[in-house]
Write a protein that holds these residues in place. Structure first.
Motif, short mmCIF file in Angstrom:
data_model
loop_
_atom_site.label_atom_id
_atom_site.label_comp_id
_atom_site.label_asym_id
_atom_site.label_seq_id
_atom_site.Cartn_x
_atom_site.Cartn_y
_atom_site.Cartn_z
N SER A 167 1.06 -9.35 -4.45
CA SER A 167 1.06 -8.31 -3.43
C SER A 167 0.78 -6.93 -4.00
N LEU A 168 0.88 -6.79 -5.33
CA LEU A 168 0.73 -5.47 -5.95
C LEU A 168 -0.73 -5.06 -6.00
N PRO A 169 -1.02 -3.78 -5.78
CA PRO A 169 -2.41 -3.33 -5.78
C PRO A 169 -3.01 -3.28 -7.17
N ASN A 170 -4.32 -3.48 -7.24
CA ASN A 170 -5.04 -3.16 -8.46
C ASN A 170 -5.04 -1.64 -8.62
N VAL A 171 -4.89 -1.16 -9.84
CA VAL A 171 -4.72 0.27 -10.06
C VAL A 171 -5.89 0.81 -10.87
N VAL A 172 -6.45 1.93 -10.40
CA VAL A 172 -7.56 2.59 -11.09
C VAL A 172 -7.21 4.06 -11.26
N ALA A 173 -8.00 4.77 -12.03
CA ALA A 173 -7.78 6.20 -12.23
C ALA A 173 -7.95 6.95 -10.92
N SER A 174 -7.12 7.96 -10.70
CA SER A 174 -7.24 8.78 -9.49
C SER A 174 -8.62 9.42 -9.44
N GLY A 175 -9.23 9.38 -8.26
CA GLY A 175 -10.56 9.96 -8.07
C GLY A 175 -11.70 9.01 -8.30
N THR A 176 -11.41 7.79 -8.76
CA THR A 176 -12.47 6.81 -9.04
C THR A 176 -13.24 6.46 -7.77
N ILE B 283 -11.08 -2.31 3.37
CA ILE B 283 -10.70 -3.19 2.26
C ILE B 283 -9.45 -2.61 1.62
N GLY B 284 -8.43 -3.45 1.41
CA GLY B 284 -7.19 -2.97 0.81
C GLY B 284 -7.00 -3.48 -0.61
N GLY B 285 -5.77 -3.28 -1.10
CA GLY B 285 -5.41 -3.83 -2.40
C GLY B 285 -5.70 -2.96 -3.59
N VAL B 286 -5.95 -1.66 -3.39
CA VAL B 286 -6.25 -0.76 -4.51
C VAL B 286 -5.34 0.46 -4.44
N SER B 287 -4.79 0.86 -5.59
CA SER B 287 -4.01 2.08 -5.69
C SER B 287 -4.55 2.90 -6.87
N HIS C 11 0.85 -1.19 0.00
CA HIS C 11 0.00 0.00 0.00
C HIS C 11 0.88 1.24 0.00
N HIS C 12 0.63 2.15 -0.94
CA HIS C 12 1.22 3.47 -0.82
C HIS C 12 0.53 4.19 0.34
N GLN C 13 1.10 5.31 0.75
CA GLN C 13 0.58 6.00 1.93
C GLN C 13 -0.91 6.33 1.77
N ALA C 14 -1.29 6.92 0.64
CA ALA C 14 -2.70 7.25 0.41
C ALA C 14 -3.55 5.98 0.32
N ASP C 15 -2.99 4.93 -0.31
CA ASP C 15 -3.72 3.66 -0.43
C ASP C 15 -4.06 3.11 0.95
N PHE C 16 -3.09 3.22 1.87
CA PHE C 16 -3.27 2.66 3.22
C PHE C 16 -4.43 3.35 3.94
N ILE C 17 -4.49 4.67 3.85
CA ILE C 17 -5.57 5.40 4.52
C ILE C 17 -6.90 5.12 3.83
N VAL C 18 -6.91 5.06 2.50
CA VAL C 18 -8.13 4.70 1.78
C VAL C 18 -8.61 3.32 2.22
N ALA C 19 -7.66 2.38 2.37
CA ALA C 19 -8.02 1.03 2.80
C ALA C 19 -8.59 1.02 4.22
#
Length: 428
Positions: free
Chosen positions: A197-206, A163-167, A150-158
């Motif tokens: 271990s790598l996050p699924n990646v979506v467009a920023s703001g999705t 639910i984790g695993g998204v960047s 998780h990147h820093q923002a990913d971690f807080i979003v999770a």
């Protein structure tokens, strides 16, 4: 747009939040400093605790204006680019966190270089992939089972969603994710990064999904709040300051100098430290130089800079030609770790010396934008300034003359406002 938009910015010194109303205007803000941590043993859970404290403070600030956290309908998070941690499936950290400015991953960089193309953003001792490989090795040494990056923002979003695993495209860029092809490079498997271990990646703001019921109850949100994919702090700051239009540019004059401009096509040149993030349907190209306000602070104190700046005739070009750096090495518009500071000869007149430094930094800023233009990017049509240097009128006038463009002061410059704007644009 119905309901309020809450932006959460995880900065270097602390957490900032901003709430935008239905018209997109900021109506409230809050700030909480980070708890002190050992840089070599950062606990990502402390980020989450600080976010919770800041949200509580934000709720109190809203109540003073007759609004509540229950009026918030969407949340977005930005974080420092390249900061990351590995967690287990329950979102408990299984490694320390590494920050964007962590360094020393020489062996990982050498391993990446055996598999990566000659030029790639994931190469180098400071790349996101090098950090990820180091943390993965630490997790394996501890015998951790299933792990997720998780990147820093990913971690807080999770943590907000449970639910984790998204960047997002922006945070994952320096890891090596290609936002144009929407995939990780094929050679990733050969460098032994655990693909699972790598996050699924979506467009920023999705829009990702609703806030966790437990978090909503604990902090005072409604349960139908939508959590959106995040972005990096620098992109959020850009979105706060500038319109989402090709040719809009922002120069950040902080400790270092960073430039970003919205361009109509992707421009990448890692050899000179230039790369593009995907924002909406267009691209945000830019890079960061090691020159900037940190050099000035190394020579003069703030009161001296202010007093001397008032004496500068900014309409006249300085004959002094410097490359102001506090230490050897440059990232952009040239990528050369061996470049030496050039800050002499120093005239006896301090006003003339400061004039020469400001003018030289302005020339480097102009070279940054020219490097983008030479590679097919748009020429700036609107130039905004963020950071502490934006308040220096003489510097602004010098930069305007050197680059032959009118320089604007943005109404907003805080990253928390920028991420709130982004999620408002992506609502629904």
């Amino acid at each position: 747009m119905s309901g309020l938009s809450l932006g959460i910015d995880i900065g270097t010194s602390g957490i900032r939040t901003a709430v935008l109303d239905e018209s997109g205007a900021r109506i409230s803000s809050a700030r909480v400093p980070h708890a002190p941590q050992d840089p070599a043993a950062i606990d990502a859970n402390q980020w989450w605790r600080s976010v919770q404290h800041c949200v509580v403070a934000q709720g109190k600030a809203l109540e003073e204006q007759g609004r509540r956290l229950r009026d918030v309908t969407r949340i977005g998070v930005d974080g420092t680019s390249g900061s990351m941690v590995f967690t287990d499936a329950t979102l408990a950290p299984v490694t320390r966190a590494l920050m964007y400015n962590s360094s020393g991953f020489v062996s990982e960089a050498a391993h990446i270089a055996t598999q990566a193309p000659a030029v790639h953003i994931a190469k180098g001792a400071n790349s996101g992939l090098a950090r990820a490989l180091r943390l993965q090795a630490e997790a394996q040494q501890q015998g951790s089972g299933t792990i997720h990056l998780h990147h820093q923002a990913d971690f807080i979003v999770a943590k907000l969603r449970g639910i984790g695993g998204v960047s997002d495209h922006n945070n994952a860029l320096k890891l090596g994710y290609d936002p144009e092809t929407d995939r990780y490079p094929a050679w990733f498997e050969a460098v032994n990064i655990a693909l699972s271990s790598l996050p699924n990646v979506v467009a920023s703001g999705t829009p990702l999904g609703p806030l966790s019921a437990d978090v909503a109850s604990a902090l005072g949100f409604a349960e139908d709040v939508m959590v959106h994919a995040g972005t990096t702090d620098s992109i959020a700051a850009f979105l706060a300051a500038a319109p989402l239009e090709a040719g809009a540019a922002v120069t950040s004059l902080g400790t270092t100098l960073a430039v970003k401009i919205l361009v109509s096509k992707r421009i990448d040149d890692p050899e000179i430290g230039l790369y593009s993030h995907k924002v909406g349907g267009i691209w945000l190209a830019g890079g960061a130089s090691n020159t900037g306000g940190g050099v000035l602070a190394h020579v003069f104190d703030p009161d001296q800079i202010e007093a001397l700046s008032h004496r500068i005739d900014a309409t006249m070009a300085s004959p002094l030609d410097y490359y102001p750096l506090t230490a050897p090495g440059e990232r952009f518009p040239v990528n050369d770790p061996g470049i030496q500071p050039r800050m002499s000869p120093r005239p006896s007149d301090d006003t003339a010396y400061l004039h020469g430094l400001l003018e030289s930094i302005a020339r480097i800023e102009a070279q940054c934008y020219e490097a983008i233009i030479e590679r097919g990017g748009d020429r700036p049509t609107q130039l905004f300034t963020a950071g502490g240097g934006a308040a220096n009128a003489a510097w602004t006038q010098i930069r305007s003359r050197v680059m032959d463009i009118s320089i604007k002061q943005p109404r907003e410059a805080e990253a928390a406002v920028g991420i709130a704007k982004l999620i408002a644009m992506n609502a629904g």
